[in-house]
Design a protein around this motif. Sequence first.
Motif: not given
Length: 345
Positions: A109-110, A148-151, A158-159, A204-207
């Motif tokens: 989550y960070e 790293k790109k996805l993170i 987000g996605f 979006n899914e994010k965080g």
Amino acid sequence: MIAIHHKEEGFSPDWIHYCERSGIPYKRVNCYDSDIVKQLEDCDALMWHFHHASPKDILFAKELIYSLETAGKVVFPNFHTAWHFDDKVGQRYLLEAIDAPIVPSYVFYEKEKALEWSSKTEYPKVFKLRRGSGSSHVRLVEDERMAKKLIRQAFGKGFSQYNPAPNLKERWRKYKAGLIPFSSVLKGVLRFGYTTEFDRVAGNEKGYAYFQDFVPGNRSDIRIVIIHNRAFAIKRMVRENDFRASGSGFIKYEKENFDEDTVRLSFKIAEKLKSQSLAIDYLYDNGDPKIVEISYGYSKEVYQPCTGYWDRQLNWVQGPFNPQEWMVDSVLKEIRKNQTTAGSI
């Protein structure tokens, strides 16, 4: 009396047919109505096959069902069955807490902690979003650069819940395999111009960032479904030149495809989770079953060719069956239990 939220697809047509054929009192209700709680005043139970990709259902289905359960109604699915539905991160905590054999996973989550982990872990890994079925939003992460790109995207824009390019590719694959009509491919093309209502509502899914270990050597996965002390299973083969099995459309049903020790384990997990309906997806790591994810619902048509089922003693019962009828039976059992308990006070 059982209240049933009816729609043409899903479990409810089978529920209604079984009630009518068996003389079980029921009435149809519309859970989207503002006065739904009042509609249920003369009912002992509510059955609602809510869908994870319905923009209306995701807004309030769990809240309504859990409220009714708190008030003393029997519900399907109940809290233990559905709170983790379409929430892979929630499932991860739940399965870890009961010491179930799961594929090792990692949730962050960070952003900085996720990036630090990505520089130290081994690859490949599997990246997933909390939501989604049929292997949607599932990616094989080959190296640190991709991780790293996805993170960064996960903690940035987000996605989207709907990605038109891979969705069209999957539709084309299924069309060539004879699994869907060409009209479905055309629909996928049109999706480049407008997204789904679910995507607009859910956002979006994010965080967060969620990864699982990649388990090599699996050309299939196993799904075992436990309902009312019975179990049935399917074996899903992976796509060509891919690692994903869920949603592939290539399925085996014969009993010899399944290990009874895994069936026995599935019964134990369902009991521990107090679930009315539990579908468990497994991969095998050096012969040991490892859980990938769980669900309460499924596409019923996929399971109609099943050749039989196991009872709780692992006796095999050959022949066709209807698991939706078992769901009604489990609700009736809970109603009778409630009535007996109330009568004894």
